[in-house]
Design a protein around this motif. Sequence first.
Motif, PDB file in Angstrom:
ATOM      1  N   MET A  13     -10.537  -6.784  -8.077  1.00 50.89           N
ATOM      2  CA  MET A  13      -9.523  -7.709  -7.111  1.00 50.89           C
ATOM      3  C   MET A  13     -10.029  -7.864  -5.701  1.00 50.89           C
ATOM      4  SD  MET A  13      -7.193  -9.157  -8.989  1.00 50.89           S
ATOM      5  CE  MET A  13      -6.064  -9.614  -7.967  1.00 50.89           C
ATOM      6  N   ASN A  32     -14.875   1.002   0.911  1.00 53.96           N
ATOM      7  CA  ASN A  32     -14.271   1.586  -0.497  1.00 53.96           C
ATOM      8  C   ASN A  32     -14.523   2.967  -0.479  1.00 53.96           C
ATOM      9  OD1 ASN A  32     -13.464   0.529  -3.345  1.00 53.96           O
ATOM     10  ND2 ASN A  32     -15.052   1.877  -3.859  1.00 53.96           N
ATOM     11  N   ARG A  33     -13.910   3.697  -1.102  1.00 53.46           N
ATOM     12  CA  ARG A  33     -13.811   5.202  -1.146  1.00 53.46           C
ATOM     13  C   ARG A  33     -15.307   5.440  -1.386  1.00 53.46           C
ATOM     14  NH1 ARG A  33     -10.581   8.322  -5.344  1.00 53.46           N
ATOM     15  NH2 ARG A  33     -11.386   6.826  -6.583  1.00 53.46           N
ATOM     16  N   THR A  34     -15.582   4.790  -2.568  1.00 51.83           N
ATOM     17  CA  THR A  34     -17.158   5.146  -2.845  1.00 51.83           C
ATOM     18  C   THR A  34     -17.931   4.051  -2.548  1.00 51.83           C
ATOM     19  OG1 THR A  34     -15.903   5.881  -5.129  1.00 51.83           O
ATOM     20  CG2 THR A  34     -18.336   5.483  -5.085  1.00 51.83           C
ATOM     21  N   ARG A  37     -19.710   0.904  -4.087  1.00 47.57           N
ATOM     22  CA  ARG A  37     -19.216  -0.500  -4.361  1.00 47.57           C
ATOM     23  C   ARG A  37     -19.431  -1.560  -3.296  1.00 47.57           C
ATOM     24  NH1 ARG A  37     -15.504  -0.534  -8.843  1.00 47.57           N
ATOM     25  NH2 ARG A  37     -14.192   1.151  -9.265  1.00 47.57           N
ATOM     26  N   VAL A  74      -6.237  -1.341  -3.922  1.00 51.27           N
ATOM     27  CA  VAL A  74      -6.318   0.002  -4.648  1.00 51.27           C
ATOM     28  C   VAL A  74      -5.326   0.275  -5.598  1.00 51.27           C
ATOM     29  CG1 VAL A  74      -7.703   1.148  -2.685  1.00 51.27           C
ATOM     30  CG2 VAL A  74      -5.089   1.572  -2.961  1.00 51.27           C
ATOM     31  N   LYS A  75      -5.666   1.333  -6.456  1.00 47.70           N
ATOM     32  CA  LYS A  75      -4.821   1.803  -7.604  1.00 47.70           C
ATOM     33  C   LYS A  75      -3.267   1.804  -6.979  1.00 47.70           C
ATOM     34  CE  LYS A  75      -6.832   3.892 -11.490  1.00 47.70           C
ATOM     35  NZ  LYS A  75      -7.632   2.709 -11.780  1.00 47.70           N
ATOM     36  N   VAL A  83      -4.408   6.024   0.922  1.00 54.17           N
ATOM     37  CA  VAL A  83      -4.992   5.042   1.488  1.00 54.17           C
ATOM     38  C   VAL A  83      -4.387   4.769   2.950  1.00 54.17           C
ATOM     39  CG1 VAL A  83      -6.192   2.819   1.588  1.00 54.17           C
ATOM     40  CG2 VAL A  83      -6.569   4.376  -0.340  1.00 54.17           C
ATOM     41  N   GLY A 101      -1.706  -4.681  -3.769  1.00 46.10           N
ATOM     42  CA  GLY A 101      -1.779  -4.061  -5.106  1.00 46.10           C
ATOM     43  C   GLY A 101      -0.436  -4.207  -5.849  1.00 46.10           C
ATOM     44  N   ASN A 102      -0.313  -3.918  -7.081  1.00 47.48           N
ATOM     45  CA  ASN A 102       0.877  -4.205  -7.756  1.00 47.48           C
ATOM     46  C   ASN A 102       1.851  -2.997  -7.539  1.00 47.48           C
ATOM     47  OD1 ASN A 102       0.973  -6.326  -9.017  1.00 47.48           O
ATOM     48  ND2 ASN A 102      -0.314  -5.905 -10.674  1.00 47.48           N
ATOM     49  N   VAL A 127       0.070 -10.306  -5.531  1.00 49.20           N
ATOM     50  CA  VAL A 127      -1.111 -11.259  -5.645  1.00 49.20           C
ATOM     51  C   VAL A 127      -1.280 -11.418  -7.547  1.00 49.20           C
ATOM     52  CG1 VAL A 127      -3.608 -11.499  -5.714  1.00 49.20           C
ATOM     53  CG2 VAL A 127      -2.362 -10.438  -4.039  1.00 49.20           C
TER      54      VAL A 127
HETATM   55  P1  NDP Z   1      -8.016  -0.548  -9.750  1.00 51.28           P
HETATM   56  O1  NDP Z   1      -6.455  -0.807  -9.828  1.00 51.28           O
HETATM   57  O2  NDP Z   1      -8.670  -0.162 -11.106  1.00 51.28           O
HETATM   58  O3  NDP Z   1      -8.378   0.468  -8.357  1.00 51.28           O
HETATM   59  C1  NDP Z   1      -9.656   0.770  -8.154  1.00 51.28           C
HETATM   60  C2  NDP Z   1      -9.825   0.743  -6.762  1.00 51.28           C
HETATM   61  O4  NDP Z   1      -8.989   1.645  -6.202  1.00 51.28           O
HETATM   62  C3  NDP Z   1     -11.151   1.023  -6.627  1.00 51.28           C
HETATM   63  O5  NDP Z   1     -11.559   0.653  -5.194  1.00 51.28           O
HETATM   64  C4  NDP Z   1     -10.980   2.852  -6.289  1.00 51.28           C
HETATM   65  O6  NDP Z   1     -11.814   3.228  -5.375  1.00 51.28           O
HETATM   66  C5  NDP Z   1      -9.583   2.588  -5.573  1.00 51.28           C
HETATM   67  N1  NDP Z   1      -9.079   3.934  -5.327  1.00 51.28           N
HETATM   68  C6  NDP Z   1      -8.499   4.361  -6.597  1.00 51.28           C
HETATM   69  N2  NDP Z   1      -7.900   5.608  -6.325  1.00 51.28           N
HETATM   70  C7  NDP Z   1      -8.016   5.866  -4.945  1.00 51.28           C
HETATM   71  C8  NDP Z   1      -7.716   6.946  -3.941  1.00 51.28           C
HETATM   72  N3  NDP Z   1      -7.036   8.148  -4.187  1.00 51.28           N
HETATM   73  N4  NDP Z   1      -8.268   6.742  -2.601  1.00 51.28           N
HETATM   74  C9  NDP Z   1      -8.865   5.615  -2.474  1.00 51.28           C
HETATM   75  N5  NDP Z   1      -9.343   4.642  -3.203  1.00 51.28           N
HETATM   76  C10 NDP Z   1      -8.675   4.904  -4.374  1.00 51.28           C
HETATM   77  O7  NDP Z   1      -8.461  -2.301  -9.325  1.00 51.28           O
HETATM   78  P2  NDP Z   1      -8.181  -3.701  -9.402  1.00 51.28           P
HETATM   79  O8  NDP Z   1      -9.009  -4.277  -8.633  1.00 51.28           O
HETATM   80  O9  NDP Z   1      -7.938  -3.679 -11.054  1.00 51.28           O
HETATM   81  O10 NDP Z   1      -6.599  -3.669  -8.824  1.00 51.28           O
HETATM   82  C11 NDP Z   1      -6.455  -3.203  -7.658  1.00 51.28           C
HETATM   83  C12 NDP Z   1      -4.948  -3.549  -7.188  1.00 51.28           C
HETATM   84  O11 NDP Z   1      -4.527  -4.696  -7.644  1.00 51.28           O
HETATM   85  C13 NDP Z   1      -4.010  -2.751  -8.102  1.00 51.28           C
HETATM   86  O12 NDP Z   1      -3.020  -2.090  -7.543  1.00 51.28           O
HETATM   87  C14 NDP Z   1      -3.657  -3.504  -9.231  1.00 51.28           C
HETATM   88  O13 NDP Z   1      -2.420  -3.174  -9.869  1.00 51.28           O
HETATM   89  C15 NDP Z   1      -3.639  -4.736  -8.540  1.00 51.28           C
HETATM   90  N6  NDP Z   1      -3.659  -6.069  -9.184  1.00 51.28           N
HETATM   91  C16 NDP Z   1      -4.467  -6.209 -10.395  1.00 51.28           C
HETATM   92  C17 NDP Z   1      -4.910  -7.213 -10.982  1.00 51.28           C
HETATM   93  C18 NDP Z   1      -5.732  -7.589 -11.949  1.00 51.28           C
HETATM   94  O14 NDP Z   1      -5.868  -8.409 -12.658  1.00 51.28           O
HETATM   95  N7  NDP Z   1      -6.597  -6.559 -12.239  1.00 51.28           N
HETATM   96  C19 NDP Z   1      -3.889  -8.654 -10.706  1.00 51.28           C
HETATM   97  C20 NDP Z   1      -3.047  -8.453  -9.623  1.00 51.28           C
HETATM   98  C21 NDP Z   1      -2.955  -7.051  -8.817  1.00 51.28           C
HETATM   99  P3  NDP Z   1     -13.205   3.918  -6.071  1.00 51.28           P
HETATM  100  O15 NDP Z   1     -14.267   2.625  -6.302  1.00 51.28           O
HETATM  101  O16 NDP Z   1     -13.849   4.884  -4.862  1.00 51.28           O
HETATM  102  O17 NDP Z   1     -12.902   4.429  -7.239  1.00 51.28           O
END
Ligand code: NDP
Length: 477
Positions: A13, A32-34, A37, A74-75, A83, A101-102, A127
Amino acid sequence: TSAQIGVSGLAVMGRNLARNFARNGYTVALHNRTASRTHDLIKEFGHEGDFVPTESAEDFVAALERPRRLMIMVKAGAPTDAVIQEFARLLEPGDMIIDGGNAHFADTRRRERELRERGIHFVGTGVSGGEEGALHGPSIMPGGSTESYASLGPMLEKISAKAKDGAPCVTHVGPDGAGHFVKMVHNGIEYADMQLIGEAYQLLRDVAGRTPAQIAEIFRTWNTGRLDSYLIEITAEVLSHVDAATGAPFVDVVLDQAEQKGTGRWTVQIALDLGVPVSGIAEAVFARSLSGHAALREASRGLAGPRPAPMGEAEAAAFADRVEQALYASKIVSYTQGFHEIAAGSEEYGWHIDLGKVASIWRGGCIIRAAFLDRIRAAYDARADLPSLLSDKTFAQEIADAQDDWREVLVAATRQGVPAPGFAAALAYYDALRAERLPAALTQGQRDFFGAHTYRRTDRAGSYHTLWGGDRSEVEA
Ligand code: NDP
């Protein structure tokens, strides 16, 4: 150069939203944390626009023009809090954190309050549109302060989806958690839409004896009419897909246990708290959970059902038209329930949400985008204080025209033992709302009998109690 916006969290996203901003001419700081990416994004898509890759929170914040606009993708849950904490300590009054995020709207309300005390604007933003939407234009539902929207709105309007009339699919939904609340209900409605489509499919298959390929064609036809929508369109795609490994219809090789991430469940939980009947959305959530109870389903396989009564060809063809009516009428009801929940949330939290605007920004970009939403917007444009979508003359007339078929479809479903909880709940809601009298009067009598809970009368004011254990005379409570 300083970036106009920063995006932290570059999974599917965030990455696509960052590219969307850049493709629209904005300079975008990346974090990004990592760090890999961030590097990957630059390597693959760096040519698409102006990106400023950063590796630390400090560098990221320093890369932004002031007041800073910092979007996190992020998650949801604890990671989002972590964050926010990491960035907030580096920000100054007037800066904005946008959470795309959601998040649960109650978390958003808490975060907004905490950050407001430090002078930082927290913009909880729904979003919708998935990965593709994020890149090409999502529907965006920002909450937060009016001041933050003044700074952020024009950028969001640029990257958002555009409805057919060119209007951007974004609006300032309301203060604090309003945006995430509306996103939550959007997802609840999405669950209901998907459930209703699933029931239509199952009825066409089990009652009308159609194959998945034939049903795909039926959905394609429906998609040229009033049901024209993204979900109907992709349903036809899924139903016509054939599994390469087996040659069987794809839908027949997929395990029939639906999963969920939680926003549908939230919609129902909050509706229960607010006292709003969202029975159609609830049935959709329950249907997914029932599907997942594999052992329970296995143990129930031998239970008796009705004797099969196959339909003749002419009857089956007519039945498909009836199912379209049932689906459309039930859809009107689930949107009625969803908008009721938004109105109730708006009232409870003092958000002043414009329901017509909400319908308007769902017309493009999001999963429930549909021609139908134009009609909902028109209904609220005609009357902003519409008590319910069912009180709109056009919708009321459409249901009046559909109801005979709707009822027939449920008769057939019942007779043949095909579950249609979404269609049934929607019809029950409709019939209950229009009923002259409800058995709630009896419920009140029972409550007064066993618990002296009192009742009100139809003919005069006040609360009353009948002395059930005594001479059954009535006393004023
Ligand atoms: P994810 O929900 O899989 O989240 C992954 C991201 O979160 C990575 O950038 C990861 O960093 C980061 N992250 C996770 N834990 C931490 C932490 N403790 N500290 C810092 N960074 C962290 O990714 P999506 O792109 O799917 O979704 C992002 C958000 O958007 C979520 O809240 C989701 O619910 C929302 N959303 C998603 C949709 C979809 O279709 N996927 C649609 C609408 C909203 P790292 O790379 O370092 O692991």
